[in-house]
Design an enzyme around this catalytic site. Structure first.
Site, PDB file in Angstrom:
ATOM      1  N   GLY A  17       1.220  -0.870  -0.194  1.00 44.77           N
ATOM      2  CA  GLY A  17       0.278  -0.271   0.032  1.00 44.77           C
ATOM      3  C   GLY A  17       1.053   1.436   0.301  1.00 44.77           C
ATOM      4  O   GLY A  17       1.696   1.050   0.722  1.00 44.77           O
ATOM      5  N   ARG A  27      13.856   9.603  -2.912  1.00 46.75           N
ATOM      6  CA  ARG A  27      14.910  10.747  -3.646  1.00 46.75           C
ATOM      7  C   ARG A  27      15.528  10.837  -2.173  1.00 46.75           C
ATOM      8  O   ARG A  27      17.060  10.456  -3.300  1.00 46.75           O
ATOM      9  CB  ARG A  27      14.095  11.792  -3.033  1.00 46.75           C
ATOM     10  CG  ARG A  27      14.698  12.719  -3.003  1.00 46.75           C
ATOM     11  CD  ARG A  27      13.926  14.562  -2.719  1.00 46.75           C
ATOM     12  NE  ARG A  27      15.472  15.425  -2.563  1.00 46.75           N
ATOM     13  CZ  ARG A  27      15.683  16.194  -1.397  1.00 46.75           C
ATOM     14  NH1 ARG A  27      15.718  15.450  -0.186  1.00 46.75           N
ATOM     15  NH2 ARG A  27      16.430  16.916  -1.966  1.00 46.75           N
ATOM     16  N   VAL A  29      17.383   7.594  -0.610  1.00 49.54           N
ATOM     17  CA  VAL A  29      17.604   6.685  -2.105  1.00 49.54           C
ATOM     18  C   VAL A  29      18.595   7.519  -3.129  1.00 49.54           C
ATOM     19  O   VAL A  29      20.358   7.044  -2.715  1.00 49.54           O
ATOM     20  CB  VAL A  29      16.985   5.316  -1.705  1.00 49.54           C
ATOM     21  CG1 VAL A  29      17.314   4.596  -2.465  1.00 49.54           C
ATOM     22  CG2 VAL A  29      16.475   4.454  -0.498  1.00 49.54           C
ATOM     23  N   VAL A  30      18.094   7.532  -3.498  1.00 47.22           N
ATOM     24  CA  VAL A  30      18.507   7.819  -5.436  1.00 47.22           C
ATOM     25  C   VAL A  30      19.542   8.485  -5.084  1.00 47.22           C
ATOM     26  O   VAL A  30      20.691   8.562  -5.555  1.00 47.22           O
ATOM     27  CB  VAL A  30      17.325   7.667  -5.990  1.00 47.22           C
ATOM     28  CG1 VAL A  30      18.449   8.917  -7.445  1.00 47.22           C
ATOM     29  CG2 VAL A  30      16.297   6.765  -6.440  1.00 47.22           C
ATOM     30  N   ASP A 134      -0.410   2.667   8.774  1.00 49.48           N
ATOM     31  CA  ASP A 134      -1.201   2.064  10.073  1.00 49.48           C
ATOM     32  C   ASP A 134       0.177   2.053  11.077  1.00 49.48           C
ATOM     33  O   ASP A 134      -0.183   1.417  11.938  1.00 49.48           O
ATOM     34  CB  ASP A 134      -1.604   0.837   9.564  1.00 49.48           C
ATOM     35  CG  ASP A 134      -2.950   1.086   8.186  1.00 49.48           C
ATOM     36  OD1 ASP A 134      -3.517   1.378   8.699  1.00 49.48           O
ATOM     37  OD2 ASP A 134      -3.047   0.577   8.069  1.00 49.48           O
ATOM     38  N   ARG A 178      -6.925  -2.257   9.329  1.00 51.70           N
ATOM     39  CA  ARG A 178      -7.820  -3.017   9.799  1.00 51.70           C
ATOM     40  C   ARG A 178      -6.765  -4.385  10.789  1.00 51.70           C
ATOM     41  O   ARG A 178      -7.850  -5.160  11.694  1.00 51.70           O
ATOM     42  CB  ARG A 178      -7.488  -3.778   8.875  1.00 51.70           C
ATOM     43  CG  ARG A 178      -8.628  -4.768   7.664  1.00 51.70           C
ATOM     44  CD  ARG A 178      -8.546  -4.819   6.048  1.00 51.70           C
ATOM     45  NE  ARG A 178      -8.688  -4.231   5.096  1.00 51.70           N
ATOM     46  CZ  ARG A 178      -8.285  -4.703   3.874  1.00 51.70           C
ATOM     47  NH1 ARG A 178      -7.199  -5.400   4.362  1.00 51.70           N
ATOM     48  NH2 ARG A 178      -8.141  -2.974   3.320  1.00 51.70           N
ATOM     49  N   SER A 222     -20.861  16.660  22.527  1.00 56.65           N
ATOM     50  CA  SER A 222     -21.270  16.041  21.412  1.00 56.65           C
ATOM     51  C   SER A 222     -20.506  14.769  21.650  1.00 56.65           C
ATOM     52  O   SER A 222     -19.373  15.121  22.789  1.00 56.65           O
ATOM     53  CB  SER A 222     -20.815  16.652  20.443  1.00 56.65           C
ATOM     54  OG  SER A 222     -19.503  17.316  20.746  1.00 56.65           O
ATOM     55  N   GLU A 229     -11.227   0.696  11.653  1.00 53.88           N
ATOM     56  CA  GLU A 229     -12.229  -0.450  11.281  1.00 53.88           C
ATOM     57  C   GLU A 229     -12.313  -1.835  11.603  1.00 53.88           C
ATOM     58  O   GLU A 229     -13.089  -2.817  11.320  1.00 53.88           O
ATOM     59  CB  GLU A 229     -11.630  -0.906   9.310  1.00 53.88           C
ATOM     60  CG  GLU A 229     -10.310  -1.088   9.042  1.00 53.88           C
ATOM     61  CD  GLU A 229      -9.750  -0.344   7.715  1.00 53.88           C
ATOM     62  OE1 GLU A 229      -9.141  -0.150   7.017  1.00 53.88           O
ATOM     63  OE2 GLU A 229     -10.691  -0.842   6.550  1.00 53.88           O
TER      64      GLU A 229
HETATM   65  P1  ADP Z   1       1.912  -4.335   2.622  1.00 48.22           P
HETATM   66  O1  ADP Z   1       3.436  -4.108   2.502  1.00 48.22           O
HETATM   67  O2  ADP Z   1       1.395  -2.528   2.823  1.00 48.22           O
HETATM   68  O3  ADP Z   1       1.957  -4.770   3.753  1.00 48.22           O
HETATM   69  P2  ADP Z   1       1.373  -6.603   0.694  1.00 48.22           P
HETATM   70  O4  ADP Z   1       0.637  -7.506   2.097  1.00 48.22           O
HETATM   71  O5  ADP Z   1       0.267  -6.269   0.078  1.00 48.22           O
HETATM   72  O6  ADP Z   1       1.570  -4.846   1.815  1.00 48.22           O
HETATM   73  O7  ADP Z   1       2.477  -6.885   0.981  1.00 48.22           O
HETATM   74  C1  ADP Z   1       3.398  -6.346  -0.548  1.00 48.22           C
HETATM   75  C2  ADP Z   1       3.809  -7.247  -1.267  1.00 48.22           C
HETATM   76  O8  ADP Z   1       4.905  -8.141  -1.398  1.00 48.22           O
HETATM   77  C3  ADP Z   1       2.651  -8.036  -1.586  1.00 48.22           C
HETATM   78  O9  ADP Z   1       1.824  -7.498  -2.892  1.00 48.22           O
HETATM   79  C4  ADP Z   1       3.720  -9.657  -2.337  1.00 48.22           C
HETATM   80  O10 ADP Z   1       4.271  -9.089  -3.560  1.00 48.22           O
HETATM   81  C5  ADP Z   1       4.699  -9.175  -1.179  1.00 48.22           C
HETATM   82  N1  ADP Z   1       4.643  -9.888  -0.237  1.00 48.22           N
HETATM   83  C6  ADP Z   1       4.303 -10.108   1.087  1.00 48.22           C
HETATM   84  N2  ADP Z   1       4.335 -11.097   1.662  1.00 48.22           N
HETATM   85  C7  ADP Z   1       4.419 -11.478   0.687  1.00 48.22           C
HETATM   86  C8  ADP Z   1       5.205 -13.158   1.114  1.00 48.22           C
HETATM   87  N3  ADP Z   1       4.800 -13.571   2.994  1.00 48.22           N
HETATM   88  N4  ADP Z   1       6.256 -13.707   0.562  1.00 48.22           N
HETATM   89  C9  ADP Z   1       6.836 -13.762  -0.167  1.00 48.22           C
HETATM   90  N5  ADP Z   1       6.399 -11.709  -0.743  1.00 48.22           N
HETATM   91  C10 ADP Z   1       5.060 -11.627   0.002  1.00 48.22           C
END
Ligand code: ADP
Length: 327
Positions: A17, A27, A29-30, A134, A178, A222, A229
């Site tokens: 996300g 920026r 890192v680069v 979050d 969540r 109020s 969520e």
């Molecule tokens: P966030 O990083 O915001 O928690 P996600 O849970 O969607 O979001 O994880 C980001 C991406 O990391 C996933 O779309 C997937 O490509 C990869 N990923 C997540 N969990 C695993 C896992 N257990 N093994 C391998 N890749 C993973």
């Protein structure tokens, strides 16, 4: 696979996300890498981009004018296929073919799992930068984007509070979170909410009724209820409260995606910048499989194995403060 030698070329991705401040991290890192004489390859669309070789050489101008932008210029997509070892092997081969020596992953808890899995499968060096609205990543006190999301929600809720007070209304505001109540807790404390409901401390209807009645007895005009969520849905709670208190005007608002976007606040930008610079320094010092974390006011490295097994720190003490101050 890739030997643990001083990297000459690093790759950078944003995964999972998006969170405000990701661009400030890119920026940092680069530019830190370029300043240290490294080459930088930008990889678009997270782990999918690694698998599909969506690579491009980045120079300093690619990150001009992005420190103040929400979202991520590198884009981010979910890529569940990355859980398959053969997909990660192919991803590691792609990185090697492109002469990339190490990878910086900017993202949330899932992205950290992906980075660790990639490294465990192939030995490819990785460090991660925690970015999530979050604040739900173990091993770091705070994540990039959290402060901005809190500010965004607080600004919206302050406006709602004006209406709530003018009309003697009870308002249920659903915020993101969540699995983790940190956003609701920080927002609730900053808005002077009467009640904060989070997934880590499930509440029952009767307890909520009593709190609303208690606010009534205190002569409050109020009542503001902040609901993460993961602790329930605002529409349902509003219905339950309206049934129980037919004389009250109970309304709700779901803040939704407005909390995700927007210009990063200075705290998110500066955190992203400090973590981004340190990520590059860590790779140069031979670090791999670590989260660049913010702990007790300083940047530090935490092994990814601890991050994925740990639980995020939740500010449960805020619940007591909310209660103490809602007299
Ligand atoms: P966030 O990083 O915001 O928690 P996600 O849970 O969607 O979001 O994880 C980001 C991406 O990391 C996933 O779309 C997937 O490509 C990869 N990923 C997540 N969990 C695993 C896992 N257990 N093994 C391998 N890749 C993973």
């Amino acid at each position: 696979m890739t030997a643990l030698r001083k990297p000459e070329v690093i790759g950078v991705i944003t995964a999972g996300g998006d969170a405000p401040g990701m661009n400030a991290a890119i920026r940092a890192v680069v530019r830190a890498a370029l300043s240290h004489g490294l080459e930088v390859i930008g990889i678009r669309r997270g782990y999918r981009g690694v698998y599909e070789k969506d690579f491009f050489v980045m120079n300093s101008r690619h990150v001009s004018g992005i420190i103040n932008l929400g979202g991520t210029i590198l884009k981010s997509v979910r890529f569940p296929e990355f859980q398959r070892p053969e997909v990660r092997w192919q991803a590691a081969r792609n990185l090697q073919e492109a002469k990339i020596d190490a990878l910086v992953v900017i993202g949330g808890d899932g992205s950290c799992r992906g980075a660790l899995a990639l490294s465990e499968t192939s030995g490819f060096p990785v460090v991660t930068i925690p970015a999530s609205i979050d604040n739900d990543i173990a091993g770091t006190d705070i994540t990039v984007g959290f402060d901005t999301a809190v500010n965004t929600a607080v600004e919206a809720i302050d406006r709602i509070r004006d209406t709530a007070t003018s009309h003697d209304r009870t308002f249920v505001i659903e915020v993101m979170g969540r699995h983790c109540g940190n956003l609701a807790l920080a927002v609730g404390l900053a808005c002077g909410a009467e009640i904060v409901l989070i997934p880590e401390r499930p509440s029952n209807e009767e307890a909520i009724f009593q709190e609303v009645e208690s606010a009534d007895r205190k002569g409050k005009e109020s009542v503001l209820i902040i609901l993460a969520e993961g602790a329930g849905r605002a529409a349902e709670l509003t219905e339950v409260l309206s049934r129980r208190f037919p004389d009250k005007e109970v309304r709700y608002a779901v803040l939704g995606y407005v909390q995700r976007g927007g210009r990063p606040c200075s705290a998110s930008r500066n955190l992203a910048t400090r973590l981004g610079v340190k990520a590059v320094e860590g790779l140069l010092a031979g670090k791999t499989c670590h989260l660049v974390a913010w702990v007790k006011g300083a940047v530090t490295f935490v092994p990814l194995s601890e991050v994925v097994q740990g639980k995020p720190k939740v500010s449960l003490e805020y619940l007591d403060l909310v209660k103490l101050l809602s007299i």
